[in-house]
Design a protein around this motif. Structure first.
Motif, short mmCIF file in Angstrom:
data_model
loop_
_atom_site.label_atom_id
_atom_site.label_comp_id
_atom_site.label_asym_id
_atom_site.label_seq_id
_atom_site.Cartn_x
_atom_site.Cartn_y
_atom_site.Cartn_z
N VAL A 368 133.38 35.33 85.31
CA VAL A 368 132.14 34.95 85.72
C VAL A 368 132.36 33.68 86.38
O VAL A 368 131.58 33.02 87.51
N GLN A 369 132.95 32.60 85.54
CA GLN A 369 133.14 31.33 86.13
C GLN A 369 133.76 31.34 87.55
O GLN A 369 133.36 30.32 88.30
N HIS A 370 134.77 32.11 87.87
CA HIS A 370 135.67 32.23 89.00
C HIS A 370 134.74 32.70 90.08
O HIS A 370 134.67 32.10 91.24
N ILE A 371 133.66 33.68 89.72
CA ILE A 371 132.89 33.97 90.89
C ILE A 371 131.80 33.01 91.19
O ILE A 371 131.48 32.62 92.34
N ALA A 372 131.29 32.38 90.14
CA ALA A 372 130.21 31.18 90.24
C ALA A 372 130.74 30.20 91.14
O ALA A 372 130.01 29.59 92.01
N CYS A 373 132.06 29.85 90.95
CA CYS A 373 132.71 28.86 91.91
C CYS A 373 132.89 29.02 93.12
O CYS A 373 132.63 28.32 94.12
N SER A 374 133.47 30.63 93.50
CA SER A 374 133.77 30.79 94.90
C SER A 374 132.54 30.92 95.52
O SER A 374 132.44 30.79 96.66
N THR A 375 131.45 31.65 94.96
CA THR A 375 130.21 31.89 95.68
C THR A 375 129.39 30.46 96.00
O THR A 375 128.68 30.42 97.10
N LYS A 376 129.60 29.59 94.92
CA LYS A 376 128.99 28.22 95.39
C LYS A 376 129.65 27.63 96.65
O LYS A 376 128.78 26.88 97.62
N LYS A 377 130.88 27.81 96.94
CA LYS A 377 131.44 27.31 98.22
C LYS A 377 130.92 28.00 99.21
O LYS A 377 130.51 27.26 100.32
N ARG A 378 130.76 29.50 99.48
CA ARG A 378 130.15 30.21 100.69
C ARG A 378 128.67 29.84 100.85
O ARG A 378 128.21 29.49 101.96
N MET A 379 127.92 29.24 99.61
CA MET A 379 126.43 29.07 99.93
C MET A 379 126.48 27.60 100.22
O MET A 379 125.53 27.44 100.97
N ARG A 380 127.52 26.80 100.04
CA ARG A 380 127.32 25.52 100.62
C ARG A 380 127.37 25.42 102.18
O ARG A 380 126.46 24.98 102.90
N THR A 381 128.23 26.42 102.69
CA THR A 381 128.26 26.57 104.11
C THR A 381 127.20 27.14 104.90
O THR A 381 126.50 26.54 105.52
N ILE A 382 126.49 28.22 103.92
CA ILE A 382 125.33 28.64 104.50
C ILE A 382 124.13 27.60 104.42
O ILE A 382 123.34 27.83 105.31
N CYS A 383 123.85 26.83 103.45
CA CYS A 383 123.06 25.98 103.30
C CYS A 383 123.15 24.74 104.26
O CYS A 383 122.11 24.27 104.60
N GLU A 384 124.21 24.67 104.67
CA GLU A 384 124.54 23.72 105.77
C GLU A 384 124.12 24.23 107.04
O GLU A 384 123.37 23.46 107.76
N GLU A 385 124.11 25.41 107.32
CA GLU A 385 123.66 26.01 108.43
C GLU A 385 122.03 25.80 108.36
O GLU A 385 121.39 25.68 109.39
#
Length: 466
Positions: A368-385
């Motif tokens: 779960v920690q691995h998924i939370a970390c990886s999804t956070k990186k993708r969400m940063r890119t989305i939130c930047e857009e």
């Protein structure tokens, strides 16, 4: 010759050999008879200085051991002198048994200090898991389960954090460091660690033990923008209504995609701000489709989930209206849950989407920690857009719409965002929020009753608009 005062000495008991081949260091008090008490440390005869009652240089942790056992001896000597000055009669047992256990050399082991801290603070069993996890990480890094709290120097902790960053998320490292710092503070309070030896004084690493910023959240307008972004990404309008884009359902179920990251974060929001571990353990057994009537008698379909928070064991009962967004989030997962051993999200499974039979609680937490970390990186890119779109609107209209704070983006944002969105809705009250979040009454006011009626639960979230 008659002795009028007790003799207190540190001795190496060579007639007893421990499992590690060393001899125990004893504190011996002689006065009429002899009484000994173990200091908790040991060494070999070659490294014991009988004359000075110290461990010789060259033995592992010699300087620290000498400081600890000498301090222990001095405490007993001070007690003896106080009793003699007051004219009280004493025995060796009185000097040893009445001495403060805080200064026993054994308590300088990190594990012993941690156990004393957990017992002293009466910390819950669910929270102790995090302290044990931090200890295991440290023990693996140190290569020794019986390391001392004095071994945790600034340089060692810097190396520990650097190594942890290779396979752990920043949130996990923050949690581990916070627990280690709490144990170190307990050691300082007990006089077993000097403030100057505190291991989190380096500026680059001191921030790892600061309290998390619980005030960070995504405002309601930006939550709606995230949801709209997701709908544009996975659905499209047709003459007959809406449908999933080609391949979108498959991408939602694939952990390495932006579609999955968005789906996971929106699910945390929709499930009353649930934690990643609770979403990951959600099963199809926790779900049912119900038709619930509102106060006007109008019947609407709802995704109804009933599950317990892993942290507290309290029930969470989200009721989610079956609109386009909810279907886009949950339906692809519900349709394929049987392929993943009944789990809605493909998080605790392996790459073949089957649950490992030997999956331990710690293994699930790491996944779960691995998924939370990886999804956070993708969400940063989305939130930047999304922020770029908002900035463009602000420039064109002269408005000042808030942006998403990307620097503080974390999975916890969705829990806090749900709470803030609810509090901004008409008729919001703290008692109802405590029920929705399944929080302790001590942390969100004192709520009178636990709302479990379907109509009440639907009414609570019907005005959120997210």
């Amino acid at each position: 010759m008659k002795v009028y005062s007790a003799v207190v000495r540190l001795v190496l008991r060579t007639n007893k050999t421990l499992a590690n081949g060393l001899h125990p260091i004893m504190l011996r008090v002689s006065f009429g008879y002899t009484k000994e008490k173990s200091t908790g440390y040991s060494c070999d005869t070659a490294h014991w200085d009988k004359k000075n009652q110290l461990v010789k240089k060259g033995f592992e942790h010699a300087e620290i051991i000498n400081r600890i056992i000498t301090e222990y001896k001095n405490k007993v000597v001070e007690r003896k002198l106080r009793l003699e000055m007051s004219g009280m009669r004493y025995t060796p047992d009185m000097l040893l048994d009445d001495s403060r256990t805080d200064f026993s050399a054994r308590t300088h082991e990190y594990k012993a200090i941690m156990e004393d801290f957990l017992s002293d603070r009466q910390i819950r069993k669910s929270t102790k898991v995090y302290y044990d996890y931090a200890y295991r990480l440290l023990a693996e890094f140190m290569g020794n389960e019986h390391f001392l709290v004095n071994d945790l120097t600034e340089n060692r902790m810097a190396a520990f954090i650097k190594q942890a960053k290779e396979h752990l998320s920043e949130g996990t490292i923050h949690t581990a460091c916070a627990k280690i710092a709490a144990v170190c503070h307990h050691a300082m309070a007990k006089g077993m660690l000097q403030a100057c030896d505190y291991c989190f004084q380096l500026k680059p690493y001191a921030r790892m033990v600061r309290k998390a910023n619980r005030k960070a959240y995504i405002d309601k307008d930006n939550l709606i923008r995230i949801e709209e972004y997701y709908l544009r990404l996975v659905t499209e309008d047709t003459e007959e209504g809406w449908q999933f884009r080609d391949g979108a359902e498959e991408r939602i179920r694939k952990r390495s995609t932006a579609e999955f990251a968005l789906c996971f974060w929106i699910a945390m929001l929709k499930l009353n701000g649930s934690a990643p571990i609770d979403v990951a353990l959600l099963r199809s057994d926790n779900y049912s489709l119900r038709h619930i009537a509102d106060e006007h008698g109008q019947v609407t379909s709802y995704y109804c989930f009933d599950f317990k928070r892993s942290k507290t064991g309290t029930f969470v009962r989200p009721r989610i209206r079956c609109d386009r967004l909810a279907k886009a989030v949950f339906q692809p997962l519900l349709d394929s849950a049987g392929l993943r051993d009944g789990f809605l999200f493909p998080i605790v499974q392996n790459d073949s989407h089957t649950l490992k039979q030997n999956r331990t609680e710690e293994g699930i937490r790491c996944a779960v920690q691995h998924i939370a970390c990886s999804t956070k990186k993708r969400m940063r890119t989305i939130c930047e857009e999304i922020n770029a779109e908002v900035e463009k609107i602000n420039r064109e209209t002269g408005q000042c719409r808030p942006l998403i704070n990307i620097s503080q983006l974390s999975c916890y944002n969705m829990r806090h965002s749900f709470a803030m969105a609810y509090l901004s809705s008409p008729g919001a009250n703290v008692n109802a929020l405590a029920t929705l979040l399944a929080r302790s009454p001590n942390t969100i006011g004192t709520y009178i009753t636990q709302l479990c009626n379907d109509q009440q639960l639907v009414q609570l979230v019907s005005g959120l608009g997210i």
